[in-house]
Design an enzyme around this catalytic site. Structure first.
Site, PDB file in Angstrom:
ATOM      1  N   ASP A  58       0.817  -1.129   0.276  1.00 37.81           N
ATOM      2  CA  ASP A  58      -0.217  -0.044  -0.295  1.00 37.81           C
ATOM      3  C   ASP A  58       0.852   1.319   0.100  1.00 37.81           C
ATOM      4  O   ASP A  58       1.598   1.834   1.187  1.00 37.81           O
ATOM      5  CB  ASP A  58      -1.249  -0.282   1.431  1.00 37.81           C
ATOM      6  N   TYR A 147      -7.550  16.332  -8.879  1.00 35.21           N
ATOM      7  CA  TYR A 147      -6.840  15.039  -9.328  1.00 35.21           C
ATOM      8  C   TYR A 147      -5.992  15.555 -10.400  1.00 35.21           C
ATOM      9  O   TYR A 147      -4.973  15.649 -10.428  1.00 35.21           O
ATOM     10  CB  TYR A 147      -7.701  15.015 -10.388  1.00 35.21           C
ATOM     11  N   LYS A 151      -1.579  15.546  -9.398  1.00 25.59           N
ATOM     12  CA  LYS A 151      -0.492  15.000 -11.054  1.00 25.59           C
ATOM     13  C   LYS A 151       0.322  16.480 -11.442  1.00 25.59           C
ATOM     14  O   LYS A 151       0.777  16.021 -11.480  1.00 25.59           O
ATOM     15  CB  LYS A 151      -1.400  14.889 -12.209  1.00 25.59           C
ATOM     16  N   PRO A 183      -9.310  -0.581 -16.007  1.00 20.73           N
ATOM     17  CA  PRO A 183     -10.345  -1.036 -15.497  1.00 20.73           C
ATOM     18  C   PRO A 183     -11.354   0.223 -14.676  1.00 20.73           C
ATOM     19  O   PRO A 183     -12.535  -0.026 -14.934  1.00 20.73           O
ATOM     20  CB  PRO A 183      -9.981  -2.251 -14.420  1.00 20.73           C
ATOM     21  N   SER A 184      -9.931   1.000 -14.066  1.00 22.40           N
ATOM     22  CA  SER A 184     -10.712   2.339 -13.868  1.00 22.40           C
ATOM     23  C   SER A 184     -11.470   3.309 -14.246  1.00 22.40           C
ATOM     24  O   SER A 184     -12.509   4.120 -14.319  1.00 22.40           O
ATOM     25  CB  SER A 184      -9.717   2.886 -12.394  1.00 22.40           C
ATOM     26  N   ARG A 210     -13.899  13.775 -27.399  1.00 23.28           N
ATOM     27  CA  ARG A 210     -12.489  14.447 -27.116  1.00 23.28           C
ATOM     28  C   ARG A 210     -11.918  14.550 -27.661  1.00 23.28           C
ATOM     29  O   ARG A 210     -10.945  14.710 -27.474  1.00 23.28           O
ATOM     30  CB  ARG A 210     -13.074  14.832 -25.336  1.00 23.28           C
TER      31      ARG A 210
HETATM   32  P1  NAD Z   1      -6.478   1.326 -12.523  1.00 20.75           P
HETATM   33  O1  NAD Z   1      -6.439   2.845 -11.616  1.00 20.75           O
HETATM   34  O2  NAD Z   1      -7.144   0.930 -13.361  1.00 20.75           O
HETATM   35  O3  NAD Z   1      -5.763   0.472 -11.417  1.00 20.75           O
HETATM   36  C1  NAD Z   1      -5.060   1.297 -10.168  1.00 20.75           C
HETATM   37  C2  NAD Z   1      -4.652  -0.651  -9.179  1.00 20.75           C
HETATM   38  O4  NAD Z   1      -3.812   0.764  -8.338  1.00 20.75           O
HETATM   39  C3  NAD Z   1      -5.348  -0.637  -8.960  1.00 20.75           C
HETATM   40  O5  NAD Z   1      -4.302  -1.975  -9.618  1.00 20.75           O
HETATM   41  C4  NAD Z   1      -5.170  -0.815  -7.307  1.00 20.75           C
HETATM   42  O6  NAD Z   1      -5.590  -1.992  -6.712  1.00 20.75           O
HETATM   43  C5  NAD Z   1      -4.118  -0.217  -7.318  1.00 20.75           C
HETATM   44  N1  NAD Z   1      -4.087   0.803  -6.398  1.00 20.75           N
HETATM   45  C6  NAD Z   1      -4.598   1.348  -5.669  1.00 20.75           C
HETATM   46  N2  NAD Z   1      -4.952   2.118  -4.625  1.00 20.75           N
HETATM   47  C7  NAD Z   1      -3.879   1.372  -4.060  1.00 20.75           C
HETATM   48  C8  NAD Z   1      -2.431   1.834  -2.825  1.00 20.75           C
HETATM   49  N3  NAD Z   1      -2.920   3.126  -1.908  1.00 20.75           N
HETATM   50  N4  NAD Z   1      -1.217   1.138  -3.235  1.00 20.75           N
HETATM   51  C9  NAD Z   1      -1.219   0.529  -4.248  1.00 20.75           C
HETATM   52  N5  NAD Z   1      -1.528   0.460  -4.970  1.00 20.75           N
HETATM   53  C10 NAD Z   1      -2.848   0.782  -5.311  1.00 20.75           C
HETATM   54  O7  NAD Z   1      -4.835   1.825 -13.548  1.00 20.75           O
HETATM   55  P2  NAD Z   1      -5.176   2.821 -14.474  1.00 20.75           P
HETATM   56  O8  NAD Z   1      -6.277   3.648 -14.743  1.00 20.75           O
HETATM   57  O9  NAD Z   1      -4.270   2.532 -15.664  1.00 20.75           O
HETATM   58  O10 NAD Z   1      -3.949   4.128 -13.827  1.00 20.75           O
HETATM   59  C11 NAD Z   1      -2.588   4.059 -13.563  1.00 20.75           C
HETATM   60  C12 NAD Z   1      -2.035   5.291 -13.150  1.00 20.75           C
HETATM   61  O11 NAD Z   1      -2.667   5.979 -14.311  1.00 20.75           O
HETATM   62  C13 NAD Z   1      -2.469   5.998 -12.335  1.00 20.75           C
HETATM   63  O12 NAD Z   1      -1.550   7.186 -11.440  1.00 20.75           O
HETATM   64  C14 NAD Z   1      -3.513   7.204 -13.194  1.00 20.75           C
HETATM   65  O13 NAD Z   1      -4.321   8.462 -11.716  1.00 20.75           O
HETATM   66  C15 NAD Z   1      -2.720   7.268 -14.202  1.00 20.75           C
HETATM   67  N6  NAD Z   1      -3.645   7.738 -15.479  1.00 20.75           N
HETATM   68  C16 NAD Z   1      -4.195   6.974 -15.947  1.00 20.75           C
HETATM   69  C17 NAD Z   1      -4.786   7.470 -16.784  1.00 20.75           C
HETATM   70  C18 NAD Z   1      -6.652   6.318 -17.402  1.00 20.75           C
HETATM   71  O14 NAD Z   1      -6.637   7.056 -18.298  1.00 20.75           O
HETATM   72  N7  NAD Z   1      -6.809   4.938 -17.354  1.00 20.75           N
HETATM   73  C19 NAD Z   1      -4.706   8.940 -17.730  1.00 20.75           C
HETATM   74  C20 NAD Z   1      -3.905   9.464 -17.069  1.00 20.75           C
HETATM   75  C21 NAD Z   1      -3.446   8.824 -16.228  1.00 20.75           C
END
Ligand code: NAD
Length: 250
Positions: A58, A147, A151, A183-184, A210
């Site tokens: 974590d 957010y 970032k 997934p998120s 967009r």
């Molecule tokens: P996601 O959000 O689907 O998965 C996030 C993962 O983080 C999960 O496996 C979860 O178990 C883990 N997690 C949550 N809290 C945690 C903690 N306290 N400690 C350790 N692990 C933890 O993944 P995603 O959408 O690929 O996003 C990954 C990163 O990319 C994030 O930093 C997100 O802000 C960034 N991001 C994503 C997008 C997008 O559109 N998906 C765009 C820009 C940036």
């Protein structure tokens, strides 16, 4: 084998971009330590390659981070991928949500970098990759108040680390994705559809509309960029913000 002989730590590795990067790093010959809070998903991931080790972590718990760094004292690459996407504008953002966003998105990177930095500096060529977002100081995006603030902080931290260690063989770069299927993201689409009494498909199409390229990105595309930033191919690259957004911020 662009990452042969490199040990790489990745946070939030169980799904989405983190998971895709674990697989890409392993395919390029790295020894990968995949960390997350979701043990079941990590176990499933470990079965994909014998180059993958898994650890429950974590990232908001500094003691766990320090223990992990003690357990893996020879790290070449640290990919801080963990992040949470709170939605809403400033009036919808409670103090609790604000602090939680900073805890997961920013404090975690401070803990990870501080714990792993001494050993990264012992390696001949090491790399930190921080997950930022196009929604930050790069682009104003509606309903991403907390957010975007977190970032933007990640980008500041990236620049500062890059400047402080530039002469010591350590590079630090940020990745700034646009909308990437994960997934998120699917969860956010579902929640927004519920909130606005619209269909999932309608909300999904709003995300697509967009995008100048007419599509969202996929996690493997971001993982490919992470491979480059982790490898010695990017030896002359530090302190950079790497946009990967299908032209969204162009
Ligand atoms: P996601 O959000 O689907 O998965 C996030 C993962 O983080 C999960 O496996 C979860 O178990 C883990 N997690 C949550 N809290 C945690 C903690 N306290 N400690 C350790 N692990 C933890 O993944 P995603 O959408 O690929 O996003 C990954 C990163 O990319 C994030 O930093 C997100 O802000 C960034 N991001 C994503 C997008 C997008 O559109 N998906 C765009 C820009 C940036």
């Amino acid at each position: 084998m662009r990452l042969a002989n490199k040990t790489c730590i990745i946070t939030a590795a169980a799904q989405g971009i983190g998971r895709a990067t674990v697989l890409a790093f392993a395919q390029e010959g790295a020894h990968v330590i995949a960390t997350d809070i979701n043990l079941a998903a990590l176990k499933q991931l470990q079965q994909q390659s014998n180059r993958i080790e898994i650890e429950l972590l974590d990232v908001t718990q500094v003691e766990q981070v320090v223990d992990l760094a003690r357990h893996y004292p020879y790290t070449d690459v640290l990919f801080n991928c963990a992040g949470w996407v709170p939605t809403g504008n400033i009036l919808a953002c409670s103090q609790e949500q604000w602090h939680q966003a900073f805890k997961i998105n920013v404090d975690s990177m401070y803990y990870m970098i501080r714990a792993f930095l001494p050993q990264l500096l012992l390696r001949p060529s090491s790399s930190i990759i921080n997950m930022a977002s196009a929604a930050s100081s790069i682009k104003g995006v509606m309903d991403r108040f907390a957010y975007s603030a977190t970032k933007a902080a990640v980008l500041g931290m990236t620049k500062a680390i890059a400047a402080d260690y530039i002469t010591q063989g350590l590079r630090c770069n940020a990745i700034c994705p646009g909308t990437i299927d994960s997934p998120s993201l699917q969860q956010r689409i579902e929640h927004q559809a519920e909130r606005e009494h619209r269909s999932r498909e309608e909300v999904y199409q709003q995300f697509i509309s967009r995008q100048p390229m007419g599509r969202i990105g996929n996690a493997a595309e971001v993982a490919a960029l992470a491979v480059y930033l982790a490898s010695d191919e990017s030896a002359f690259t530090t302190g950079t913000f790497n946009h990967i957004d299908g032209g969204w911020t162009n």
